[in-house]
Design a protein around this motif. Structure first.
Motif, PDB file in Angstrom:
ATOM      1  N   ARG A  36       2.371  78.333   4.915  1.00 49.41           N
ATOM      2  CA  ARG A  36       0.922  78.149   5.012  1.00 49.41           C
ATOM      3  C   ARG A  36       0.485  76.821   5.616  1.00 49.41           C
ATOM      4  O   ARG A  36      -0.689  76.656   5.919  1.00 49.41           O
ATOM      5  CB  ARG A  36       0.297  78.277   3.611  1.00 49.41           C
ATOM      6  CG  ARG A  36       0.445  79.663   2.992  1.00 49.41           C
ATOM      7  CD  ARG A  36      -0.141  79.697   1.585  1.00 49.41           C
ATOM      8  NE  ARG A  36      -0.145  81.042   1.035  1.00 49.41           N
ATOM      9  CZ  ARG A  36       0.877  81.593   0.396  1.00 49.41           C
ATOM     10  NH1 ARG A  36       2.002  80.892   0.222  1.00 49.41           N
ATOM     11  NH2 ARG A  36       0.807  82.832  -0.064  1.00 49.41           N
ATOM     12  N   HIS A  37       1.388  75.886   5.789  1.00 51.79           N
ATOM     13  CA  HIS A  37       0.941  74.543   6.162  1.00 51.79           C
ATOM     14  C   HIS A  37       0.378  74.475   7.580  1.00 51.79           C
ATOM     15  O   HIS A  37      -0.298  73.505   7.943  1.00 51.79           O
ATOM     16  CB  HIS A  37       2.067  73.519   5.985  1.00 51.79           C
ATOM     17  CG  HIS A  37       3.229  73.713   6.913  1.00 51.79           C
ATOM     18  ND1 HIS A  37       3.302  73.094   8.133  1.00 51.79           N
ATOM     19  CD2 HIS A  37       4.353  74.458   6.794  1.00 51.79           C
ATOM     20  CE1 HIS A  37       4.428  73.442   8.729  1.00 51.79           C
ATOM     21  NE2 HIS A  37       5.076  74.268   7.949  1.00 51.79           N
TER      22      HIS A  37
ATOM     23  N   ASP B 158      -2.183  71.306   9.332  1.00 56.45           N
ATOM     24  CA  ASP B 158      -1.486  70.024   9.471  1.00 56.45           C
ATOM     25  C   ASP B 158      -2.181  69.127  10.490  1.00 56.45           C
ATOM     26  O   ASP B 158      -2.360  67.922  10.262  1.00 56.45           O
ATOM     27  CB  ASP B 158      -0.030  70.267   9.908  1.00 56.45           C
ATOM     28  CG  ASP B 158       0.852  70.692   8.742  1.00 56.45           C
ATOM     29  OD1 ASP B 158       0.337  70.734   7.612  1.00 56.45           O
ATOM     30  OD2 ASP B 158       2.035  70.986   8.971  1.00 56.45           O
ATOM     31  N   ARG B 159      -2.557  69.721  11.627  1.00 53.30           N
ATOM     32  CA  ARG B 159      -3.210  68.939  12.678  1.00 53.30           C
ATOM     33  C   ARG B 159      -4.565  68.415  12.213  1.00 53.30           C
ATOM     34  O   ARG B 159      -4.907  67.244  12.423  1.00 53.30           O
ATOM     35  CB  ARG B 159      -3.390  69.810  13.922  1.00 53.30           C
ATOM     36  CG  ARG B 159      -4.063  69.084  15.085  1.00 53.30           C
ATOM     37  CD  ARG B 159      -4.258  69.989  16.287  1.00 53.30           C
ATOM     38  NE  ARG B 159      -5.288  71.001  16.062  1.00 53.30           N
ATOM     39  CZ  ARG B 159      -5.047  72.288  15.876  1.00 53.30           C
ATOM     40  NH1 ARG B 159      -3.806  72.745  15.886  1.00 53.30           N
ATOM     41  NH2 ARG B 159      -6.033  73.148  15.681  1.00 53.30           N
TER      42      ARG B 159
ATOM     43  N   LEU C 234      -8.956  70.251   0.959  1.00 56.06           N
ATOM     44  CA  LEU C 234      -9.227  70.168  -0.475  1.00 56.06           C
ATOM     45  C   LEU C 234      -8.491  71.266  -1.235  1.00 56.06           C
ATOM     46  O   LEU C 234      -7.886  71.011  -2.288  1.00 56.06           O
ATOM     47  CB  LEU C 234     -10.733  70.265  -0.723  1.00 56.06           C
ATOM     48  CG  LEU C 234     -11.185  70.382  -2.189  1.00 56.06           C
ATOM     49  CD1 LEU C 234     -10.746  69.168  -2.987  1.00 56.06           C
ATOM     50  CD2 LEU C 234     -12.691  70.549  -2.275  1.00 56.06           C
ATOM     51  N   VAL C 235      -8.537  72.497  -0.727  1.00 57.90           N
ATOM     52  CA  VAL C 235      -7.842  73.604  -1.396  1.00 57.90           C
ATOM     53  C   VAL C 235      -6.350  73.301  -1.503  1.00 57.90           C
ATOM     54  O   VAL C 235      -5.727  73.506  -2.554  1.00 57.90           O
ATOM     55  CB  VAL C 235      -8.079  74.929  -0.640  1.00 57.90           C
ATOM     56  CG1 VAL C 235      -7.167  76.024  -1.193  1.00 57.90           C
ATOM     57  CG2 VAL C 235      -9.536  75.365  -0.769  1.00 57.90           C
ATOM     58  N   LYS C 236      -5.766  72.813  -0.422  1.00 56.27           N
ATOM     59  CA  LYS C 236      -4.334  72.487  -0.430  1.00 56.27           C
ATOM     60  C   LYS C 236      -4.010  71.440  -1.496  1.00 56.27           C
ATOM     61  O   LYS C 236      -3.069  71.602  -2.287  1.00 56.27           O
ATOM     62  CB  LYS C 236      -3.914  71.972   0.950  1.00 56.27           C
ATOM     63  CG  LYS C 236      -2.440  71.601   1.058  1.00 56.27           C
ATOM     64  CD  LYS C 236      -2.100  71.074   2.427  1.00 56.27           C
ATOM     65  CE  LYS C 236      -2.458  69.627   2.585  1.00 56.27           C
ATOM     66  NZ  LYS C 236      -1.487  68.705   1.969  1.00 56.27           N
TER      67      LYS C 236
ATOM     68  N   GLU D 273      -5.798  84.219   2.615  1.00 57.26           N
ATOM     69  CA  GLU D 273      -4.700  83.473   3.229  1.00 57.26           C
ATOM     70  C   GLU D 273      -3.961  82.622   2.200  1.00 57.26           C
ATOM     71  O   GLU D 273      -2.747  82.431   2.303  1.00 57.26           O
ATOM     72  CB  GLU D 273      -5.245  82.574   4.347  1.00 57.26           C
ATOM     73  CG  GLU D 273      -5.769  83.349   5.542  1.00 57.26           C
ATOM     74  CD  GLU D 273      -6.636  82.501   6.455  1.00 57.26           C
ATOM     75  OE1 GLU D 273      -6.994  82.989   7.538  1.00 57.26           O
ATOM     76  OE2 GLU D 273      -6.968  81.358   6.081  1.00 57.26           O
ATOM     77  N   TRP D 274      -4.684  82.128   1.205  1.00 58.94           N
ATOM     78  CA  TRP D 274      -4.073  81.248   0.216  1.00 58.94           C
ATOM     79  C   TRP D 274      -3.485  82.010  -0.968  1.00 58.94           C
ATOM     80  O   TRP D 274      -2.602  81.502  -1.663  1.00 58.94           O
ATOM     81  CB  TRP D 274      -5.105  80.252  -0.313  1.00 58.94           C
ATOM     82  CG  TRP D 274      -5.515  79.181   0.649  1.00 58.94           C
ATOM     83  CD1 TRP D 274      -6.679  79.112   1.341  1.00 58.94           C
ATOM     84  CD2 TRP D 274      -4.767  78.020   1.032  1.00 58.94           C
ATOM     85  NE1 TRP D 274      -6.715  77.987   2.124  1.00 58.94           N
ATOM     86  CE2 TRP D 274      -5.551  77.295   1.957  1.00 58.94           C
ATOM     87  CE3 TRP D 274      -3.516  77.523   0.687  1.00 58.94           C
ATOM     88  CZ2 TRP D 274      -5.130  76.102   2.531  1.00 58.94           C
ATOM     89  CZ3 TRP D 274      -3.095  76.329   1.264  1.00 58.94           C
ATOM     90  CH2 TRP D 274      -3.888  75.639   2.166  1.00 58.94           C
TER      91      TRP D 274
END
Length: 543
Positions: free
Chosen positions: A169-170, A176-177, A284-286, A312-313
């Motif tokens: 998922r990253h 990431d970007r 924030l979710v991550k 997706e999460w």
């Protein structure tokens, strides 16, 4: 058994101990049926509602509670769970072992008492047995049941590590970007904020939803006191958890959530729209997922809805029902059928996210303009910025190139810093987007008259053209804001380029002459057209 009707929240206050004991025995994780939520919702928001909480008494003790609201109509009565629109889930407060007999007693008694009644029960989670027990009762009584269901995504936090969870998922939507570019603006931290910051949360939510169709009313004047009060409470099994993402100590995203016996439920998520392109909500979710794993939560409930980020999460999905049934009288049956058709239509529409977005954004923006039409040249603005470009629009640009043959190094400009951007008032969102897109800004005396340099691409955002640059090549936009000769002198010393590109409107004779006098040559002609929303870009390369 005896059915007792409770009609004031003061009367309900006498049964807090019995209510909470039932939920404790059931190991309840639904925050919306906790006593603190129901009592305070009634106290702050339900004063003018016809709330009827039915308590079941047996052997001189209360063994169940049914939190309803009642309305009398032309066909009889409608009973629905309280806090409709505020509580995503709702249920009967009854021990699991008593569920069958309580359902039979309560609904038999209410039907006998009210005779013509429609029951409209929202928020019944399919992972909880109430809905199946209720269905069995209705079959036994030969009553028709209709229901709609909506997906309820969640993350099962038991026995997973953050690293394993994030592997696939990253890179979602360039996470990431986006996060890397956000952190280039300054220190970014997730904080569990105190209730004293709730007013800033409301302001951020209002800013985010000002031009959108907000159905939650979370930051409305009417509901602020309720959500603020809950956030200030520290006792009980229900606790508000206010998670905020801060950039240089400025709140740029938040989640207002509930923690209840190992379950965290994200109730409202929002972010500062100035940072849209950086995706602070996803960051924030991550960070929140990592924090919840570290804090020992077993489940992160993303609440109801088909929003793409939830699907997706999530690792698993539950479903939440709206169940509709009625007595078999003619008028009640007609209204029951009408409600079912309405819910069926709504549930189908919700599956098409594009329709949801249209209703939320486009309709919301139209409502905003209508509410504030005295502040705008309303119809002129609608025509100029919305209708006319959709119906017909043409633009023509020239791309010009300067081949650097000798360096002229005698000018100086100051660079736009992240601190300056974050303190801007008017153009902050546009400036943040430029920085995200790889631009560096420079100014002589007024940062609002900066020019911007990109070492990677030529970008003409208004006609959606992006062209990659080769090494030792730069592109300058907004060069009209400063003296062109001084700009060229500065960038030659700063970047040591072989080629410098700019763009100019085809009809801007003055700036074209300025470019020609500084040895620029036209290399490309761009024509953009839009007819009835259909866009077309034509490129002609000069040989």
């Amino acid at each position: 058994m005896e059915l007792i009707r409770i009609t004031t929240y003061n009367d309900l206050g006498r049964y807090e101990k019995e209510w909470s004991a039932i939920l404790e025995e059931n190991d309840n994780t639904n925050p919306f049926i906790e006593y603190e939520f129901v009592y305070n919702w009634w106290r702050f928001l339900g004063k003018d509602e016809k709330v009827e909480i039915y308590a079941v008494k047996e052997n001189d003790r209360m063994i169940a509670f049914c939190p309803f609201q009642s309305e009398k109509t032309w066909y009889g009565y409608i009973l629905h769970f309280l806090a409709l629109g505020d509580a995503n889930y709702m249920d009967l407060i009854v021990r699991k072992k008593d569920m069958d007999r309580i359902i039979m007693f309560v609904f038999d008694t209410l039907i006998k008492e009210k005779k013509r009644v429609v029951f409209y029960l929202h928020g019944l989670l399919e992972s909880v047995e109430t809905h199946s027990k209720l269905s069995n009762y209705l079959k036994a009584r030969n009553m028709k049941e209709r229901y709609s269901r909506i997906v309820t995504p969640y993350i099962d936090l038991k026995n997973i590590t953050y690293e394993d969870y994030m592997k696939p998922r990253h890179k979602l939507h360039g996470l990431d970007r986006r996060e890397k570019r956000l952190r280039l603006l300054g220190d970014v931290q997730l904080q569990i904020s105190p209730a004293s910051e709730i007013n800033q949360v409301f302001k951020l939510h209002q800013k985010r939803w000002k031009k959108k169709n907000d159905t939650s009313g979370f930051s409305s004047e009417r509901k602020q006191a309720f959500f603020k009060y809950l956030a200030e409470q520290s006792n009980g099994k229900l606790r508000v958890r206010l998670s905020t993402l801060k950039l240089r100590n400025e709140m740029i995203a938040f989640t207002y959530g509930f923690a209840c016996r190992g379950r965290y439920l994200g109730y409202v998520l929002g972010h500062d729209s100035d940072f849209d392109v950086y995706g602070p909500g996803r960051v924030l979710v991550k960070e929140k997922i990592k924090r919840n794993i570290d804090d020992g939560f077993q489940k992160l409930d993303m609440s109801i809805g088909y929003e793409p980020y939830k699907l997706e999460w999530n690792t698993d999905s539950d479903y939440t029902r709206k169940t509709i049934f009625s007595t078999n009288t003619f008028r009640a049956s007609i209204y029951r059928y009408f409600l079912w058709l309405k819910e069926k239509l709504i549930s189908r529409v919700r599956k098409y996210y594009s329709i949801v977005i249209f209703r939320r954004n486009t309709i919301g923006k139209l409502k905003y303009y209508l509410r504030n039409k005295d502040k705008f040249h309303f119809w002129k603005d609608i025509w100029k910025n919305r209708l006319q470009p959709f119906l017909y629009e043409r633009k023509h640009y020239l791309i010009a190139k300067l081949t650097v043959s000798e360096m002229k190094l005698n000018s100086h400009f100051e660079q736009i810093t992240p601190e300056m951007v974050l303190s801007m008032k008017g153009e902050r969102k546009e400036t943040l987007q430029k920085i995200y897109n790889g631009y560096k800004g420079y100014y002589a005396t007024d940062e609002n008259k900066a020019f911007w340099v990109n070492e990677n691409v030529i970008r003409l955002d208004d006609i959606e053209v992006v062209e990659n640059l080769k090494k030792k090549t730069i592109y300058i936009r907004d060069w009209e804001n400063e003296n062109l000769k001084q700009i060229l002198s500065f960038v030659q010393g700063k970047y040591r380029p072989k080629y410098i590109f700019v763009h100019v409107n085809k009809h801007d004779k003055k700036n074209i002459q300025s470019l020609e006098s500084n040895d620029f040559e036209i290399t490309e002609r761009l024509s953009y057209s839009r007819v009835l929303g259909k866009k077309k870009v034509k490129k002609d390369v000069e040989i």
